[in-house]
Design a protein around this motif. Structure first.
Motif, PDB file in Angstrom:
ATOM      1  N   ILE A   1     -33.845  36.419  -1.209  1.00  0.00           N
ATOM      2  CA  ILE A   1     -34.874  36.907  -1.863  1.00  0.00           C
ATOM      3  C   ILE A   1     -35.664  36.155  -2.751  1.00  0.00           C
ATOM      4  O   ILE A   1     -34.916  35.399  -3.557  1.00  0.00           O
ATOM      5  CB  ILE A   1     -34.419  38.103  -2.764  1.00  0.00           C
ATOM      6  CG1 ILE A   1     -33.700  39.180  -1.939  1.00  0.00           C
ATOM      7  CG2 ILE A   1     -35.520  38.918  -3.705  1.00  0.00           C
ATOM      8  CD1 ILE A   1     -33.099  40.235  -2.717  1.00  0.00           C
ATOM      9  N   SER A   2     -37.033  35.726  -2.684  1.00  0.00           N
ATOM     10  CA  SER A   2     -37.846  34.874  -3.515  1.00  0.00           C
ATOM     11  C   SER A   2     -38.777  35.654  -4.184  1.00  0.00           C
ATOM     12  O   SER A   2     -39.051  36.778  -4.022  1.00  0.00           O
ATOM     13  CB  SER A   2     -38.623  33.964  -2.556  1.00  0.00           C
ATOM     14  OG  SER A   2     -37.351  32.967  -1.814  1.00  0.00           O
ATOM     15  N   TYR A   3     -39.183  34.934  -5.532  1.00  0.00           N
ATOM     16  CA  TYR A   3     -40.142  35.744  -6.322  1.00  0.00           C
ATOM     17  C   TYR A   3     -41.222  34.723  -6.421  1.00  0.00           C
ATOM     18  O   TYR A   3     -41.080  33.508  -6.868  1.00  0.00           O
ATOM     19  CB  TYR A   3     -39.576  36.137  -7.624  1.00  0.00           C
ATOM     20  CG  TYR A   3     -40.685  36.704  -8.543  1.00  0.00           C
ATOM     21  CD1 TYR A   3     -41.243  38.018  -8.450  1.00  0.00           C
ATOM     22  CD2 TYR A   3     -41.108  35.743  -9.574  1.00  0.00           C
ATOM     23  CE1 TYR A   3     -42.066  38.499  -9.282  1.00  0.00           C
ATOM     24  CE2 TYR A   3     -41.998  36.288 -10.641  1.00  0.00           C
ATOM     25  CZ  TYR A   3     -42.316  37.650 -10.166  1.00  0.00           C
ATOM     26  OH  TYR A   3     -43.478  38.177 -11.184  1.00  0.00           O
TER      27      TYR A   3
ATOM     28  N   ILE B   1     -36.917  30.751  -4.670  1.00  0.00           N
ATOM     29  CA  ILE B   1     -35.692  31.394  -4.154  1.00  0.00           C
ATOM     30  C   ILE B   1     -34.852  31.933  -5.440  1.00  0.00           C
ATOM     31  O   ILE B   1     -34.601  31.250  -6.477  1.00  0.00           O
ATOM     32  CB  ILE B   1     -34.794  30.474  -3.617  1.00  0.00           C
ATOM     33  CG1 ILE B   1     -35.369  30.020  -2.261  1.00  0.00           C
ATOM     34  CG2 ILE B   1     -33.424  30.911  -3.085  1.00  0.00           C
ATOM     35  CD1 ILE B   1     -34.552  28.694  -1.689  1.00  0.00           C
ATOM     36  N   LEU B   2     -34.578  33.211  -5.385  1.00  0.00           N
ATOM     37  CA  LEU B   2     -33.670  33.956  -6.532  1.00  0.00           C
ATOM     38  C   LEU B   2     -32.351  33.830  -6.234  1.00  0.00           C
ATOM     39  O   LEU B   2     -31.264  33.600  -6.972  1.00  0.00           O
ATOM     40  CB  LEU B   2     -34.186  35.451  -6.848  1.00  0.00           C
ATOM     41  CG  LEU B   2     -35.710  35.396  -7.433  1.00  0.00           C
ATOM     42  CD1 LEU B   2     -35.909  36.892  -7.679  1.00  0.00           C
ATOM     43  CD2 LEU B   2     -35.460  34.835  -8.882  1.00  0.00           C
ATOM     44  N   CYS B   3     -31.905  34.692  -4.857  1.00  0.00           N
ATOM     45  CA  CYS B   3     -30.617  34.938  -4.571  1.00  0.00           C
ATOM     46  C   CYS B   3     -30.450  34.984  -3.143  1.00  0.00           C
ATOM     47  O   CYS B   3     -31.707  35.304  -2.348  1.00  0.00           O
ATOM     48  CB  CYS B   3     -29.919  36.076  -5.173  1.00  0.00           C
ATOM     49  SG  CYS B   3     -30.869  37.545  -4.882  1.00  0.00           S
ATOM     50  N   GLN B   4     -29.333  35.208  -2.565  1.00  0.00           N
ATOM     51  CA  GLN B   4     -28.947  35.187  -1.309  1.00  0.00           C
ATOM     52  C   GLN B   4     -28.109  36.403  -1.260  1.00  0.00           C
ATOM     53  O   GLN B   4     -26.903  36.208  -1.958  1.00  0.00           O
ATOM     54  CB  GLN B   4     -28.544  33.981  -0.629  1.00  0.00           C
ATOM     55  CG  GLN B   4     -28.318  34.190   0.950  1.00  0.00           C
ATOM     56  CD  GLN B   4     -28.100  32.791   1.235  1.00  0.00           C
ATOM     57  OE1 GLN B   4     -28.499  31.691   1.032  1.00  0.00           O
ATOM     58  NE2 GLN B   4     -27.333  32.630   2.440  1.00  0.00           N
TER      59      GLN B   4
ATOM     60  N   GLU C   1     -22.040  40.512  -1.076  1.00  0.00           N
ATOM     61  CA  GLU C   1     -22.111  39.511  -2.153  1.00  0.00           C
ATOM     62  C   GLU C   1     -23.478  38.884  -2.202  1.00  0.00           C
ATOM     63  O   GLU C   1     -24.378  38.850  -1.529  1.00  0.00           O
ATOM     64  CB  GLU C   1     -21.138  38.279  -1.653  1.00  0.00           C
ATOM     65  CG  GLU C   1     -19.685  38.756  -1.813  1.00  0.00           C
ATOM     66  CD  GLU C   1     -18.763  37.649  -1.522  1.00  0.00           C
ATOM     67  OE1 GLU C   1     -17.790  37.244  -1.948  1.00  0.00           O
ATOM     68  OE2 GLU C   1     -19.113  36.861  -0.575  1.00  0.00           O
ATOM     69  N   ILE C   2     -23.597  38.802  -3.703  1.00  0.00           N
ATOM     70  CA  ILE C   2     -24.694  37.987  -4.170  1.00  0.00           C
ATOM     71  C   ILE C   2     -24.601  36.695  -4.567  1.00  0.00           C
ATOM     72  O   ILE C   2     -23.664  36.596  -5.545  1.00  0.00           O
ATOM     73  CB  ILE C   2     -25.808  38.678  -4.991  1.00  0.00           C
ATOM     74  CG1 ILE C   2     -26.970  38.492  -5.274  1.00  0.00           C
ATOM     75  CG2 ILE C   2     -25.009  39.149  -6.383  1.00  0.00           C
ATOM     76  CD1 ILE C   2     -28.086  39.626  -5.876  1.00  0.00           C
TER      77      ILE C   2
END
Length: 78
Positions: free
Chosen positions: A22-24, A28-31, A42-43
């Motif tokens: 997930i990108s904003y 990149i913010l998280c996977q 899991e994040i």
């Protein structure tokens, strides 16, 4: 919901299953990954995985972030 979020699904050699990033606004913010099963998604958060030419303010409505997280989780499972 903010259309400044992007989700990319891909295979990452560090994981056995499909992952989602997930990108904003291009950052990149998280996977998310489901290696431990669909009930244990899991994040992993990233603070400096992509260097952009301009600074991206990481400030957005929490409800928008929660919606994109849940939507991505559902798509990853499904």
């Amino acid at each position: 919901m903010s259309n400044e979020f992007e989700v990319d699904f891909f295979s990452d050699s560090r994981y056995e299953e499909l992952t989602a990033e997930i990108s904003y606004r291009g950052q990149i913010l998280c996977q998310l990954n489901k290696d431990k099963g669909v009930d244990s998604i899991e994040i992993e958060f990233f603070s400096d995985s992509r260097i952009l030419p301009e600074t991206v303010e990481m400030k957005f409505p929490v409800d928008d972030f929660l919606k994109i997280l849940m939507q991505t989780k559902d798509e990853l499972i499904g």
